[in-house]
Structure formats: C-alpha cells, structure tokens
Design a protein around this motif. Structure first.
Motif, PDB file in Angstrom:
ATOM      1  N   TRP A   1      80.289  39.845  70.460  1.00 14.98           N
ATOM      2  CA  TRP A   1      81.524  40.040  69.686  1.00 14.98           C
ATOM      3  C   TRP A   1      81.229  40.552  68.273  1.00 14.98           C
ATOM      4  CZ3 TRP A   1      83.056  37.227  65.279  1.00 14.98           C
ATOM      5  CH2 TRP A   1      82.284  36.103  64.966  1.00 14.98           C
ATOM      6  N   CYS A   2      79.957  40.508  67.856  1.00 12.16           N
ATOM      7  CA  CYS A   2      79.534  41.044  66.557  1.00 12.16           C
ATOM      8  C   CYS A   2      78.595  42.226  66.694  1.00 12.16           C
ATOM      9  CB  CYS A   2      78.828  39.965  65.742  1.00 12.16           C
ATOM     10  SG  CYS A   2      79.899  38.773  64.962  1.00 12.16           S
ATOM     11  N   ASN A   3      78.522  42.858  67.857  1.00 11.36           N
ATOM     12  CA  ASN A   3      77.445  43.826  68.051  1.00 11.36           C
ATOM     13  C   ASN A   3      77.629  45.128  67.280  1.00 11.36           C
ATOM     14  OD1 ASN A   3      79.384  45.198  69.528  1.00 11.36           O
ATOM     15  ND2 ASN A   3      78.326  45.039  71.493  1.00 11.36           N
ATOM     16  N   ALA A   4      78.813  45.368  66.716  1.00 14.77           N
ATOM     17  CA  ALA A   4      79.033  46.596  65.952  1.00 14.77           C
ATOM     18  C   ALA A   4      78.922  46.374  64.452  1.00 14.77           C
ATOM     19  CB  ALA A   4      80.401  47.183  66.289  1.00 14.77           C
ATOM     20  N   ASN A   5      79.440  45.262  63.962  1.00 18.07           N
ATOM     21  CA  ASN A   5      79.504  45.097  62.516  1.00 18.07           C
ATOM     22  C   ASN A   5      79.865  43.668  62.163  1.00 18.07           C
ATOM     23  OD1 ASN A   5      81.711  45.208  60.030  1.00 18.07           O
ATOM     24  ND2 ASN A   5      79.901  46.466  59.651  1.00 18.07           N
ATOM     25  N   ILE A   6      79.358  43.173  61.028  1.00 19.63           N
ATOM     26  CA  ILE A   6      79.929  42.003  60.373  1.00 19.63           C
ATOM     27  C   ILE A   6      80.180  42.363  58.917  1.00 19.63           C
ATOM     28  CG2 ILE A   6      78.829  40.337  61.916  1.00 19.63           C
ATOM     29  CD1 ILE A   6      76.902  39.634  59.694  1.00 19.63           C
ATOM     30  N   GLY A   7      81.199  41.749  58.326  1.00 21.31           N
ATOM     31  CA  GLY A   7      81.508  42.096  56.945  1.00 21.31           C
ATOM     32  C   GLY A   7      82.646  41.259  56.385  1.00 21.31           C
ATOM     33  N   THR A   8      83.269  41.761  55.329  1.00 21.06           N
ATOM     34  CA  THR A   8      84.303  41.070  54.551  1.00 21.06           C
ATOM     35  C   THR A   8      83.989  39.580  54.387  1.00 21.06           C
ATOM     36  OG1 THR A   8      85.783  40.724  56.455  1.00 21.06           O
ATOM     37  CG2 THR A   8      86.117  42.723  55.144  1.00 21.06           C
ATOM     38  N   PRO A   9      82.791  39.235  53.869  1.00 24.65           N
ATOM     39  CA  PRO A   9      82.437  37.816  53.785  1.00 24.65           C
ATOM     40  C   PRO A   9      83.198  37.099  52.669  1.00 24.65           C
ATOM     41  CG  PRO A   9      80.755  39.118  52.714  1.00 24.65           C
ATOM     42  CD  PRO A   9      81.717  40.100  53.340  1.00 24.65           C
ATOM     43  N   ASP A  10      83.380  35.808  52.873  1.00 29.27           N
ATOM     44  CA  ASP A  10      83.937  34.924  51.856  1.00 29.27           C
ATOM     45  C   ASP A  10      82.997  33.730  51.766  1.00 29.27           C
ATOM     46  OD1 ASP A  10      85.916  34.278  49.948  1.00 29.27           O
ATOM     47  OD2 ASP A  10      86.834  32.858  51.338  1.00 29.27           O
ATOM     48  N   ILE A  11      82.969  33.068  50.614  1.00 25.68           N
ATOM     49  CA  ILE A  11      81.993  32.011  50.376  1.00 25.68           C
ATOM     50  C   ILE A  11      82.686  30.800  49.780  1.00 25.68           C
ATOM     51  CG2 ILE A  11      81.409  32.994  48.119  1.00 25.68           C
ATOM     52  CD1 ILE A  11      78.546  32.045  48.512  1.00 25.68           C
ATOM     53  N   TYR A  12      82.263  29.600  50.230  1.00 30.05           N
ATOM     54  CA  TYR A  12      82.833  28.356  49.708  1.00 30.05           C
ATOM     55  C   TYR A  12      81.757  27.274  49.811  1.00 30.05           C
ATOM     56  CZ  TYR A  12      86.725  25.340  48.389  1.00 30.05           C
ATOM     57  OH  TYR A  12      87.571  24.520  47.695  1.00 30.05           O
ATOM     58  N   LYS A  13      81.758  26.343  48.838  1.00 27.35           N
ATOM     59  CA  LYS A  13      80.805  25.236  48.867  1.00 27.35           C
ATOM     60  C   LYS A  13      81.560  23.935  48.690  1.00 27.35           C
ATOM     61  CE  LYS A  13      76.436  23.571  46.934  1.00 27.35           C
ATOM     62  NZ  LYS A  13      75.459  23.695  45.816  1.00 27.35           N
ATOM     63  N   LYS A  14      81.258  22.965  49.563  1.00 22.31           N
ATOM     64  CA  LYS A  14      81.901  21.658  49.510  1.00 22.31           C
ATOM     65  C   LYS A  14      80.887  20.601  49.923  1.00 22.31           C
ATOM     66  CE  LYS A  14      85.291  18.586  49.525  1.00 22.31           C
ATOM     67  NZ  LYS A  14      85.763  17.989  48.245  1.00 22.31           N
ATOM     68  N   ASP A  15      80.719  19.564  49.089  1.00 23.20           N
ATOM     69  CA  ASP A  15      79.816  18.441  49.390  1.00 23.20           C
ATOM     70  C   ASP A  15      78.407  18.913  49.735  1.00 23.20           C
ATOM     71  OD1 ASP A  15      81.935  16.664  48.953  1.00 23.20           O
ATOM     72  OD2 ASP A  15      82.531  16.703  51.069  1.00 23.20           O
ATOM     73  N   GLY A  16      77.913  19.883  48.983  1.00 25.60           N
ATOM     74  CA  GLY A  16      76.550  20.359  49.164  1.00 25.60           C
ATOM     75  C   GLY A  16      76.332  21.331  50.299  1.00 25.60           C
ATOM     76  N   VAL A  17      77.396  21.726  50.991  1.00 21.62           N
ATOM     77  CA  VAL A  17      77.286  22.651  52.125  1.00 21.62           C
ATOM     78  C   VAL A  17      77.926  23.990  51.759  1.00 21.62           C
ATOM     79  CG1 VAL A  17      77.859  23.069  54.545  1.00 21.62           C
ATOM     80  CG2 VAL A  17      77.338  20.740  53.771  1.00 21.62           C
ATOM     81  N   TRP A  18      77.162  25.054  51.973  1.00 23.35           N
ATOM     82  CA  TRP A  18      77.677  26.410  51.790  1.00 23.35           C
ATOM     83  C   TRP A  18      78.307  26.892  53.093  1.00 23.35           C
ATOM     84  CZ3 TRP A  18      77.866  28.780  47.178  1.00 23.35           C
ATOM     85  CH2 TRP A  18      76.988  28.373  46.175  1.00 23.35           C
ATOM     86  N   TYR A  19      79.486  27.502  53.000  1.00 23.92           N
ATOM     87  CA  TYR A  19      80.156  28.110  54.146  1.00 23.92           C
ATOM     88  C   TYR A  19      80.351  29.598  53.859  1.00 23.92           C
ATOM     89  CZ  TYR A  19      81.376  23.276  55.277  1.00 23.92           C
ATOM     90  OH  TYR A  19      81.332  21.939  55.555  1.00 23.92           O
ATOM     91  N   VAL A  20      79.954  30.432  54.791  1.00 25.04           N
ATOM     92  CA  VAL A  20      80.186  31.864  54.695  1.00 25.04           C
ATOM     93  C   VAL A  20      81.017  32.284  55.905  1.00 25.04           C
ATOM     94  CG1 VAL A  20      79.167  34.166  54.610  1.00 25.04           C
ATOM     95  CG2 VAL A  20      78.055  32.264  53.416  1.00 25.04           C
ATOM     96  N   THR A  21      82.231  32.732  55.652  1.00 22.13           N
ATOM     97  CA  THR A  21      83.068  33.277  56.727  1.00 22.13           C
ATOM     98  C   THR A  21      82.986  34.794  56.675  1.00 22.13           C
ATOM     99  OG1 THR A  21      85.022  33.171  55.293  1.00 22.13           O
ATOM    100  CG2 THR A  21      84.635  31.309  56.778  1.00 22.13           C
ATOM    101  N   PHE A  22      83.247  35.439  57.812  1.00 26.27           N
ATOM    102  CA  PHE A  22      83.087  36.883  57.905  1.00 26.27           C
ATOM    103  C   PHE A  22      83.863  37.388  59.102  1.00 26.27           C
ATOM    104  CE2 PHE A  22      79.768  34.686  60.185  1.00 26.27           C
ATOM    105  CZ  PHE A  22      79.757  35.314  61.417  1.00 26.27           C
ATOM    106  N   HIS A  23      84.118  38.695  59.140  1.00 19.79           N
ATOM    107  CA  HIS A  23      84.644  39.276  60.372  1.00 19.79           C
ATOM    108  C   HIS A  23      83.477  39.775  61.217  1.00 19.79           C
ATOM    109  CE1 HIS A  23      84.424  43.474  58.535  1.00 19.79           C
ATOM    110  NE2 HIS A  23      83.909  43.662  59.736  1.00 19.79           N
ATOM    111  N   GLY A  24      83.622  39.665  62.516  1.00 16.84           N
ATOM    112  CA  GLY A  24      82.693  40.278  63.448  1.00 16.84           C
ATOM    113  C   GLY A  24      83.468  41.232  64.326  1.00 16.84           C
ATOM    114  N   TRP A  25      82.885  42.386  64.554  1.00 14.02           N
ATOM    115  CA  TRP A  25      83.549  43.397  65.366  1.00 14.02           C
ATOM    116  C   TRP A  25      82.602  43.867  66.450  1.00 14.02           C
ATOM    117  CZ3 TRP A  25      83.183  49.104  65.225  1.00 14.02           C
ATOM    118  CH2 TRP A  25      84.158  49.714  66.036  1.00 14.02           C
ATOM    119  N   GLY A  26      83.116  43.927  67.705  1.00 14.79           N
ATOM    120  CA  GLY A  26      82.274  44.303  68.826  1.00 14.79           C
ATOM    121  C   GLY A  26      82.727  45.574  69.501  1.00 14.79           C
ATOM    122  N   ASN A  27      81.769  46.398  69.913  1.00 16.25           N
ATOM    123  CA  ASN A  27      82.054  47.579  70.721  1.00 16.25           C
ATOM    124  C   ASN A  27      82.107  47.198  72.195  1.00 16.25           C
ATOM    125  OD1 ASN A  27      82.225  49.697  68.831  1.00 16.25           O
ATOM    126  ND2 ASN A  27      80.000  49.749  68.624  1.00 16.25           N
TER     127      ASN A  27
END
Length: 227
Positions: free
Chosen positions: A64-90
């Motif tokens: 589901w990510c074999n074409a691209n990942i991008g538009t990341p967002d970043i958040y940190k809570k209680d010592g944990v980093w979270y990175v969300t992103f879009h995945g795009w598949g061909n």
C-alpha cells in the motif's frame, strides 16, 4: 533543497521538543530516490536547519506504500514520537492514498512501524480514493485528527477530477482511530478543495484552516453541538 541531489522537500510538519530543539519532518525525494520522510533540526532560531538521515522510506512498508510516502506530521506525547504520513500504492487493490503511522522513543530510529493503514480508504464512500494530509492535537485522553479525503482518482483527470474535502477522527493510542464527524464544508464538484487541513486556536476558539475550491485559504470555526 534535498541534501543528496536534485529533488524536492515539501509538505512539512514541525514540533518543538522538550529540549527546545525544533524538529522538522518533510516529504523528501532526490533525482534517484522517491518516497522518503526526511528530518532536519534547528538548534536555535528556526531559520538554520541541519539535515539528518531520512527516518522512513516506502520500502519499510507493504504494497500500500510501494509508490510513495509523504505529507508527514509529527507529535510527541509522554516520551513517544509519532510520525503520521500518507502511503500511496501502485496497482489494483492497493487502496489509493491512505494514512499510516510509525512511533517510538527515538525519532531517528522509530521502533514500531504499523504495517497497515491506520485510516484506510473505503470503497463506495467519500474517502474511497484518499485519506491524506492531516493535523493532530491531544486533549483529555484523545488524539484528535482532521484529515483530507477524496473519491477515487479515475481517468482521465485522476485526483484532479475527484471530489475532495475533509473528515475528523479521534484515537486514544494513535493507532486505532474512530471517525467522529463529517466535513464542515462538503465539496460536491470535481476538483481540489476543502483539503490540506490544519488545526488552529485563535483567541481561545478552535478553527480548521484549509484550502478552498479556488486554491485560496479559508477557515471554519468549530462550536459544541447543541444537546
């Protein structure tokens, strides 16, 4: 520009850490490599940035990510980093553009790469083609997300001919999400609009800023529902 040849750096998310360092994640590519989440840090002024090695690549995830990942967002809570992103598949069955997440205590080496989309597309819905660019904040035990959606990217116009708008979701753990609201502004015509959403608090009021149908910026204010 990207540090390893011609390409692009775009669609960034930023977070100020407990150490007062600014952390910037962004969609990254070079002339030879596409589909990465880059990282840069600013130690003082937010104007001078130091490139770090990329922290995520499309090759770390299934088809589901074999074409691209991008538009990341970043958040940190209680010592944990979270990175969300879009995945795009061909290819058939890859679901278009969907939202994924990776997280861990070390931003430069995220320990947990969730292997399935956390907000997938769904056939025969307004988000059959895209669950994409997003913004997140935390309040009273929940992470709240506003994210763009679209119908399928069908020929001949692709995503430019899809219907675009946004949705709201919430989660207690950044992995399991429930949709809480439909869009504030529903776009029924073909073409981009009411997407590219971001939260913003102005004078104690909560707004969502977004692109409108004419490639300008607009905003809507969220108010509590009448009981």
């Amino acid at each position: 520009p990207e540090e390893n040849g011609a390409g692009m750096t775009s669609f960034c998310g930023i977070f100020k850490g407990d150490d007062d360092i600014l952390y910037l994640v962004y969609e990254s590519s070079t002339d030879k490599i596409a589909g990465r989440v880059g990282l840069s840090v600013s130690f003082d002024d937010g104007e001078t940035w130091v490139h770090q090695p990329p922290i995520l690549t499309k090759d770390q995830f299934p088809a589901w990510c074999n074409a691209n990942i991008g538009t990341p967002d970043i958040y940190k809570k209680d010592g944990v980093w979270y990175v969300t992103f879009h995945g795009w598949g061909n290819g058939a069955g890859n679901g278009g553009c969907q939202i994924g997440v990776a997280y861990g205590g070390n931003l430069r080496n995220l320990e947990t790469l969730v292997q399935d989309p956390v907000i997938p597309t769904e056939k025969d819905t307004p988000w059959s083609g895209t669950t994409g660019e997003r913004d997140i904040f935390y309040c009273d035990g929940y992470y709240y997300m506003v994210h763009e959606i679209s119908t399928e990217d069908l020929p001949p116009d692709g995503y430019g001919g899809a219907n675009w708008t946004h949705m709201f979701a919430r989660s207690r753990d950044m992995v399991n999400w429930e949709i809480t609201e439909g869009p504030q502004l529903v776009q029924s015509r073909n073409g981009f609009g009411y997407d590219g959403t971001n939260w913003c608090v102005v004078d104690g009021e909560l707004y969502v800023f977004m692109r409108d149908g004419g490639n300008s910026t607009t905003a809507v204010k969220l108010v509590p529902k009448a009981q």
